[in-house]
Design an enzyme around this catalytic site. Structure first.
Site, PDB file in Angstrom:
ATOM      1  N   SER A 106     -10.419  23.388  -6.743  1.00  0.00           N
ATOM      2  CA  SER A 106     -10.099  22.480  -5.577  1.00  0.00           C
ATOM      3  C   SER A 106      -8.678  22.670  -5.237  1.00  0.00           C
ATOM      4  O   SER A 106      -8.333  23.642  -4.893  1.00  0.00           O
ATOM      5  CB  SER A 106     -10.459  20.883  -5.965  1.00  0.00           C
ATOM      6  OG  SER A 106     -10.409  20.085  -4.708  1.00  0.00           O
ATOM      7  N   ASP A 250      -8.124  22.201   1.831  1.00  0.00           N
ATOM      8  CA  ASP A 250      -7.774  22.719   0.357  1.00  0.00           C
ATOM      9  C   ASP A 250      -8.483  23.961   0.101  1.00  0.00           C
ATOM     10  O   ASP A 250      -9.431  24.484   1.000  1.00  0.00           O
ATOM     11  CB  ASP A 250      -8.028  21.663  -0.498  1.00  0.00           C
ATOM     12  CG  ASP A 250      -9.484  21.059  -0.528  1.00  0.00           C
ATOM     13  OD1 ASP A 250     -10.170  21.241   0.384  1.00  0.00           O
ATOM     14  OD2 ASP A 250      -9.652  20.479  -1.796  1.00  0.00           O
ATOM     15  N   ASP A 252     -11.369  24.807  -0.975  1.00  0.00           N
ATOM     16  CA  ASP A 252     -12.823  24.731  -1.161  1.00  0.00           C
ATOM     17  C   ASP A 252     -13.312  23.843   0.151  1.00  0.00           C
ATOM     18  O   ASP A 252     -14.624  23.562   0.209  1.00  0.00           O
ATOM     19  CB  ASP A 252     -13.351  24.023  -2.484  1.00  0.00           C
ATOM     20  CG  ASP A 252     -13.349  22.698  -2.698  1.00  0.00           C
ATOM     21  OD1 ASP A 252     -12.138  22.287  -2.262  1.00  0.00           O
ATOM     22  OD2 ASP A 252     -13.970  22.018  -3.173  1.00  0.00           O
ATOM     23  N   ASP A 254     -13.323  20.671   1.111  1.00  0.00           N
ATOM     24  CA  ASP A 254     -13.685  19.198   1.427  1.00  0.00           C
ATOM     25  C   ASP A 254     -12.884  18.059   1.445  1.00  0.00           C
ATOM     26  O   ASP A 254     -13.174  17.267   1.594  1.00  0.00           O
ATOM     27  CB  ASP A 254     -14.484  18.977  -0.155  1.00  0.00           C
ATOM     28  CG  ASP A 254     -13.500  19.052  -1.411  1.00  0.00           C
ATOM     29  OD1 ASP A 254     -12.617  19.511  -1.056  1.00  0.00           O
ATOM     30  OD2 ASP A 254     -14.160  18.717  -2.472  1.00  0.00           O
TER      31      ASP A 254
END
Length: 459
Positions: A106, A250, A252, A254
């Protein structure tokens, strides 16, 4: 160097000693434990597992070890390759898979990586399930498959299906976005957002996209957490190029950070607030966020005659409460938007589509939208933990100091004052205590946070 084993997965730094960092042996151990758990819980000897990863430098290494272990455990792997976390979550359901794993740390720096573990609904495991995997991993009683029972790997892509599902949402209006002729600046931090965000924007009818760091090579151009101090390039690009809005994600994808047309940050806490405001205008209902999120969501929800609920920090806790109260929108104040009409997971792609629709249909600039919401200021601070820190002693010290205020202890300690609040909790992903505070001025928010920091550091 660090290895953090929690109910939400395993996260650590690359290289070093086994058991103290995220090494290949640790990856084998925890992926084998996950496969064992999936076999137990689904009562199948050959489960199907979806795997996706962000563009971190270590991603290919982790991916090879992980997928090989899953195959060795007799699992068939649907390999998405480079994929956002929300795309992977959606793919689990689309593939009728038994579970999924996202290889991503993340917002952590490039020397970190992690395994995010999903159930058959494409959602994060609950505490009991996560604890079961940790127990299996510690026992190391894995039964690997015989040669004729090894799993197979199939490579697939689900990004276009994900984007189409967003275009199909009732509250996403592609025609309005296209007619608005927006210029959009983006910063995708050299990860999978650089693939997904432009594809989404083009599909929504955005023709002018000003790109920063969209090549997914994993050498992050700056600290990957989408906070103002890390997004100065995006701020400058948005204002200097006269873009209508800027978006940052970010690694990833999300979490979503929004930038106003003048280059000012919209505020990560207000990502959810603004999108919830749009959703509530068309589909009134309950909202949910965690204890560390702004009061502004509560305020706009109550103003529209609906109910607001708070939960412990953690996406799985928010999702559980959202299902319980049938919430129409929810999420976390770090830019995490969870829109059940799409799926029960934080999704920056959904957030972008809804925010652009809101801009297009309201005719308002980001600065105008922001000015319509309650004004709060938040301070987000942290204290590094030493090995001998006694968390319970720290918490008792804080509770004793503020025993005349309203205290919520479902997740660390949150102290609610009439005009502000402060929340301290041990991080699930780093060896720190996070201290979030909010008030009607930045000075007030920082002051109450510093009071807590002083109490934490007392000997």
């Amino acid at each position: 160097m660090t290895l953090i084993k929690s109910i939400s997965g395993i996260r650590g730094t690359i290289g070093g000693l086994t058991g103290e960092n995220l090494t290949p042996l640790d990856i084998v151990k925890f992926s084998a434990a996950y496969a064992t758990f999936i076999k137990e819980s689904t009562k199948t000897d050959k489960p199907k597992i979806v795997v996706g990863r962000d563009a971190r430098i270590s991603g290919e290494m982790v991916h090879r070890v992980l997928t090989g272990t899953l195959m060795g455990m007799g699992c068939d792997v649907i390999d998405l390759g480079l994929s956002t976390t929300p795309t992977t979550e959606i793919a689990v359901k689309k593939e009728s898979a038994s579970g999924g794993i996202v290889i991503t740390a993340s917002h952590n720096p490039k020397n970190w990586n992690a395994l995010k573990l999903l159930n058959s609904a494409g959602e994060f495991l609950n505490a009991e399930e996560g604890q079961r995997i940790l127990t299996i991993a510690e026992d190391e009683s894995f039964i690997f498959s015989q040669v004729d029972d090894l799993g197979k790997i199939t490579q697939k892509q689900h990004l276009q299906e994900h984007i189409q599902s967003i275009l199909n949402l009732d509250l996403v209006d592609k025609k309005a976005i296209k007619a608005a002729n927006f210029r959009v600046a983006i910063d995708c931090i050299n990860s999978v957002g650089g693939i997904a965000i432009p594809e989404l924007l083009y599909a929504l009818g955005v023709k002018e996209i000003l790109k920063l760091h969209c090549t997914p090579h994993g050498n992050f151009a700056h600290n990957p957490e989408p906070l103002p101090q890390n997004l100065t390039e995006l701020a400058n690009l948005t204002s200097s190029s006269k873009a209508d809005v800027g978006f940052a994600v970010d690694p990833d994808v999300d979490r979503l950070a929004i930038y106003c047309e003048n280059g000012e940050p919209f505020g990560e806490e207000y990502t959810l607030v603004s999108i919830a405001d749009y959703v509530l205008q068309h589909t009134p209902g309950n909202t949910v966020s965690n204890l560390s999120s702004t009061r502004a969501l509560r305020d706009i929800t109550l103003n529209r005659g609906c109910e607001y609920y708070s939960t412990a920090v953690g996406e799985v806790n928010v999702v559980t409460k959202m299902k319980e109260v049938d919430a129409v929108i929810g999420g976390e104040g770090n830019g995490g938007v969870i829109y059940p009409a799409s799926h029960y997971g934080r999704d920056a792609l959904v957030g972008i589509a809804l925010f652009l629709t809101y801009m297009a249909k309201s005719g308002k600039k980001p600065t105008e939208l922001k000015s319509s919401y309650p004004v709060y200021f938040m301070a987000k601070q942290k204290v590094e933990l030493s090995p001998d820190t006694d968390i319970e002693t720290v918490f008792e010290r804080v509770k004793s100091k503020f025993n005349n205020q309203k205290i919520n202890n479902i997740d660390g300690i949150k102290i609610d004052f009439p005009d502000k609040w402060v929340h301290l909790r041990k991080s699930n992903t780093e060896p720190i205590i996070r201290i979030y505070s909010e008030a009607h001025s930045q000075e007030e928010a920082e002051n109450i946070g510093r009071q807590i920091i002083d109490l934490v550091r007392e000997k």
